[in-house]
Design a protein around this motif. Structure first.
Motif, PDB file in Angstrom:
ATOM      1  N   GLU A  95      31.418  27.225  50.465  1.00 49.08           N
ATOM      2  CA  GLU A  95      32.776  27.691  50.175  1.00 49.08           C
ATOM      3  C   GLU A  95      32.799  29.197  49.910  1.00 49.08           C
ATOM      4  O   GLU A  95      33.736  29.898  50.321  1.00 49.08           O
ATOM      5  N   ALA A  96      31.766  29.680  49.236  1.00 59.93           N
ATOM      6  CA  ALA A  96      31.677  31.121  48.987  1.00 59.93           C
ATOM      7  C   ALA A  96      31.521  31.873  50.306  1.00 59.93           C
ATOM      8  O   ALA A  96      32.117  32.938  50.506  1.00 59.93           O
ATOM      9  N   ILE A 155      38.597  43.281  46.927  1.00 59.68           N
ATOM     10  CA  ILE A 155      37.678  43.113  48.051  1.00 59.68           C
ATOM     11  C   ILE A 155      36.236  43.024  47.545  1.00 59.68           C
ATOM     12  O   ILE A 155      35.451  42.174  47.985  1.00 59.68           O
ATOM     13  N   ALA A 156      35.887  43.906  46.607  1.00 64.35           N
ATOM     14  CA  ALA A 156      34.521  43.912  46.070  1.00 64.35           C
ATOM     15  C   ALA A 156      34.200  42.598  45.355  1.00 64.35           C
ATOM     16  O   ALA A 156      33.095  42.060  45.495  1.00 64.35           O
ATOM     17  N   LEU A 157      35.150  42.084  44.604  1.00 64.25           N
ATOM     18  CA  LEU A 157      34.929  40.831  43.881  1.00 64.25           C
ATOM     19  C   LEU A 157      34.704  39.663  44.842  1.00 64.25           C
ATOM     20  O   LEU A 157      33.775  38.868  44.664  1.00 64.25           O
ATOM     21  N   PRO A 163      28.319  30.803  43.827  1.00 66.35           N
ATOM     22  CA  PRO A 163      28.597  29.641  42.966  1.00 66.35           C
ATOM     23  C   PRO A 163      28.398  29.957  41.482  1.00 66.35           C
ATOM     24  O   PRO A 163      29.121  29.438  40.630  1.00 66.35           O
ATOM     25  N   LYS A 164      27.454  30.837  41.171  1.00 66.89           N
ATOM     26  CA  LYS A 164      27.157  31.144  39.775  1.00 66.89           C
ATOM     27  C   LYS A 164      28.244  31.993  39.118  1.00 66.89           C
ATOM     28  O   LYS A 164      28.521  31.848  37.931  1.00 66.89           O
ATOM     29  N   ASN A 165      28.810  32.927  39.875  1.00 66.02           N
ATOM     30  CA  ASN A 165      29.806  33.817  39.257  1.00 66.02           C
ATOM     31  C   ASN A 165      31.240  33.469  39.650  1.00 66.02           C
ATOM     32  O   ASN A 165      32.171  34.237  39.385  1.00 66.02           O
ATOM     33  N   ALA A 166      31.439  32.327  40.285  1.00 66.98           N
ATOM     34  CA  ALA A 166      32.760  31.954  40.800  1.00 66.98           C
ATOM     35  C   ALA A 166      33.823  31.890  39.702  1.00 66.98           C
ATOM     36  O   ALA A 166      34.954  32.368  39.883  1.00 66.98           O
ATOM     37  N   ARG A 170      37.063  34.268  39.688  1.00 65.27           N
ATOM     38  CA  ARG A 170      38.413  33.721  39.740  1.00 65.27           C
ATOM     39  C   ARG A 170      39.280  34.305  38.624  1.00 65.27           C
ATOM     40  O   ARG A 170      40.446  34.654  38.845  1.00 65.27           O
ATOM     41  N   LYS A 171      38.714  34.419  37.440  1.00 64.22           N
ATOM     42  CA  LYS A 171      39.439  34.965  36.298  1.00 64.22           C
ATOM     43  C   LYS A 171      39.824  36.418  36.548  1.00 64.22           C
ATOM     44  O   LYS A 171      40.969  36.839  36.275  1.00 64.22           O
ATOM     45  N   GLN A 172      38.898  37.204  37.079  1.00 66.55           N
ATOM     46  CA  GLN A 172      39.168  38.617  37.344  1.00 66.55           C
ATOM     47  C   GLN A 172      40.200  38.784  38.461  1.00 66.55           C
ATOM     48  O   GLN A 172      41.062  39.670  38.388  1.00 66.55           O
ATOM     49  N   LEU A 173      40.106  37.940  39.462  1.00 70.03           N
ATOM     50  CA  LEU A 173      41.071  38.012  40.563  1.00 70.03           C
ATOM     51  C   LEU A 173      42.488  37.686  40.088  1.00 70.03           C
ATOM     52  O   LEU A 173      43.461  38.287  40.547  1.00 70.03           O
ATOM     53  N   ASP A 174      42.602  36.743  39.181  1.00 74.16           N
ATOM     54  CA  ASP A 174      43.921  36.394  38.644  1.00 74.16           C
ATOM     55  C   ASP A 174      44.568  37.601  37.961  1.00 74.16           C
ATOM     56  O   ASP A 174      45.780  37.828  38.087  1.00 74.16           O
ATOM     57  N   GLN A 175      43.772  38.356  37.215  1.00 70.36           N
ATOM     58  CA  GLN A 175      44.292  39.550  36.554  1.00 70.36           C
ATOM     59  C   GLN A 175      44.671  40.628  37.573  1.00 70.36           C
ATOM     60  O   GLN A 175      45.720  41.277  37.456  1.00 70.36           O
ATOM     61  N   LEU A 176      43.845  40.797  38.580  1.00 72.55           N
ATOM     62  CA  LEU A 176      44.115  41.808  39.601  1.00 72.55           C
ATOM     63  C   LEU A 176      45.333  41.445  40.442  1.00 72.55           C
ATOM     64  O   LEU A 176      46.076  42.335  40.881  1.00 72.55           O
ATOM     65  N   LYS A 177      45.546  40.165  40.663  1.00 69.59           N
ATOM     66  CA  LYS A 177      46.719  39.722  41.423  1.00 69.59           C
ATOM     67  C   LYS A 177      48.009  40.134  40.722  1.00 69.59           C
ATOM     68  O   LYS A 177      48.989  40.527  41.372  1.00 69.59           O
TER      69      LYS A 177
END
Length: 226
Positions: A95-96, A155-157, A163-166, A170-177
């Motif tokens: 999935e990654a 993009i960098a994220l 799988p380890k940092n997913a 996800r949490k960081q992407l939510d804030q950036l969104k």
């Protein structure tokens, strides 16, 4: 395909809000003239001979500039939104990899799209009444610069998700969104403010903008003026 920002239809709707205040007979006339205007503008900017940007009406100049910027935003909506959709708090290696694969397009186009935005802003500085909106122009530039910082972080994220940092990704992407959407919305308001400050014909600008958004494939519009 999934988008994470504001849809182009939203931008057009916001820019068109003031037109709703016009008298009904003006709206009716605009409706009847819309098709003819679209065809005229598309034919004009679609000719092989480049158009002199300085000879265009102010409302057309702004439509050319902003349609290009809007296109850039839409490409980031698609390019980041598609891989971002696959990021979950719990992911497999496969999935990654799928998320990263979906990111390839925007990674390749990133530089070109930023260049297109710079060229559009340079054109904004050449609009007939740009002195009237100098402060708003600078605010828009700052807004777009921050927008690209946010897209770069997203993009960098996505590019380093495993799988380890997913979960953290996800949490960081939510804030950036949230920031992405905020700055997209602000750019819409700033564009609207520039049109008003420059005293452009609002209804004419909106018709030109709609025609160009339907026509253009990004760089096409800017490449047809000098």
């Amino acid at each position: 395909m999934r988008r994470i920002g504001l849809l182009i239809s939203l931008l057009v709707a916001v820019l068109a809000m003031s037109a709703c205040e016009s008298e009904s007979n003006v709206q009716t006339a605009a409706h009847h003239d819309q098709k003819a205007i679209k065809q005229s503008m598309i034919k004009s900017l679609g000719s092989k001979k480049k158009q002199d940007f300085q000879t265009l009406s102010n409302d057309m100049q702004l439509a050319v500039v902003f349609s290009s910027m809007i296109y850039v935003s839409e490409m980031f909506d698609y390019g980041i939104g598609n891989p971002e959709y696959f990021i979950r708090s719990s992911m497999t290696e496969e999935e990654a990899d799928i998320a990263k694969k979906n990111l390839e397009s925007i990674k390749l186009e990133n530089g070109r799209l930023k260049k297109q935005n710079r060229e559009a802003f340079a054109m904004l500085q050449k609009t007939r009444n740009q002195e009237k909106s100098r402060n708003e122009n600078q605010q828009l530039k700052d807004n777009r610069d921050t927008f690209f910082e946010i897209t770069g972080s997203m993009i960098a994220l996505i590019n380093q998700v495993t799988p380890k940092n997913a979960k953290q990704t996800r949490k960081q992407l939510d804030q950036l969104k949230k920031q992405y959407t905020k700055y997209n919305a602000e750019s819409i308001s700033l564009m609207n403010g520039i049109v008003k400050k420059q005293g452009a014909d609002k209804e004419s600008f909106e018709r030109h903008l709609e025609a160009l958004l339907q026509k253009q494939s990004g760089q096409t519009v800017l490449s047809e003026v000098y």
